[in-house]
Enzyme design. Structure first.
Site, mmCIF file in Angstrom:
data_model
loop_
_atom_site.group_PDB
_atom_site.id
_atom_site.type_symbol
_atom_site.label_atom_id
_atom_site.label_comp_id
_atom_site.label_asym_id
_atom_site.label_seq_id
_atom_site.Cartn_x
_atom_site.Cartn_y
_atom_site.Cartn_z
ATOM 1 N N LYS A 176 -6.996 5.083 8.770
ATOM 2 C CA LYS A 176 -8.348 5.356 8.269
ATOM 3 C C LYS A 176 -9.066 6.297 9.246
ATOM 4 C CE LYS A 176 -8.665 2.517 4.628
ATOM 5 N NZ LYS A 176 -9.001 2.942 3.273
ATOM 6 N N SER A 226 -12.806 -3.564 -0.083
ATOM 7 C CA SER A 226 -13.120 -3.046 1.248
ATOM 8 C C SER A 226 -14.635 -2.909 1.410
ATOM 9 C CB SER A 226 -12.478 -1.668 1.449
ATOM 10 O OG SER A 226 -11.075 -1.755 1.355
ATOM 11 N N ARG A 234 0.859 -1.182 0.000
ATOM 12 C CA ARG A 234 0.000 0.000 0.000
ATOM 13 C C ARG A 234 0.894 1.230 0.000
ATOM 14 N NH1 ARG A 234 -2.666 3.467 3.794
ATOM 15 N NH2 ARG A 234 -4.850 3.892 3.257
#
Length: 209
Positions: free
Chosen positions: A137, A108, A39
């Site tokens: 997040k 997700s 990521r």
């Protein structure tokens, strides 16, 4: 390759204090992670690609699935095992058309509706969360353990819990019946080997109880 989602690690170089990412990932693999996702939300395309190439080679040597976050083009360019997309990324059904049937597609989901739609659109697994508030997040509204259970019960594909999961709460997360937990800082912040061994021990204890 049918993935073992038990301990799904997602990279974040900000936790490594300048340490080489590939070296850190190799330590995590040796300690017991079962899936790796690269990521890199802020890396330029060339840098992302070059990192992905190095990690593709490493994960192939150790035989663990290698997933690219968001960037379908880079996933295909380095022949990654799959790609993971969020609700604001390229739609799951479009991603499936691009990568074909032979690659892993993760999506997700934070609601039952998103989970069911992702399964219908061709997802192979779900990243469900954020279960708890998470620094990666910050805008996500935590779904909690009850929200996680609802998603798990709504679909037939594997569900991996993500968001704020640590060594302190991994047991209760695993106890919901999910297929694995996804960790970032809980793996890569501090002593990686110690972190991974402790997480694997906690997961095993939860499954036995």
């Amino acid at each position: 390759m049918k993935p073992d989602f038990t301990l799904y690690a997602v990279t974040d170089r900000s936790y490594l204090n300048g340490r080489d990412l590939v070296e850190a990932v190799e330590e995590a693999i040796k300690a017991g992670i079962t899936v790796l996702q690269l990521r890199e939300k802020n890396a330029p395309g060339r840098e992302f690609y070059e990192l992905a190439l190095r990690l593709r080679e490493l994960t192939r040597v150790y035989g663990i699935p290698f997933i690219i976050n968001d960037r379908v083009d880079i996933a295909l360019a380095v022949d990654a095992d799959g790609v993971h997309v969020g609700q604001e990324d390229i739609p799951a059904d479009v991603a499936r058309k691009i990568i074909g049937p032979g690659k892993i597609l993760g999506v997700s989901a934070s609601t039952v509706e998103e989970a069911i739609r992702a399964e219908q659109d061709g997802a192979d697994y779900l990243g469900a969360g954020a279960v708890f508030p998470s620094p990666t997040k910050p805008s996500s509204e935590a779904i909690g353990l009850e929200g996680l259970k609802k998603i798990k019960n709504a679909v037939k594909i594997p569900v991996v819990a993500i968001g704020g999961i640590t060594g302190d709460n991994a047991k209760e997360v695993t106890a919901t019946g999910v297929d694995g937990i996804c960790c970032i800082s809980a793996v890569f912040c501090g002593d990686i080997t110690e972190n991974v061994i402790a997480l694997r021990r906690t997961i095993s204890a939860s499954k036995k109880s």
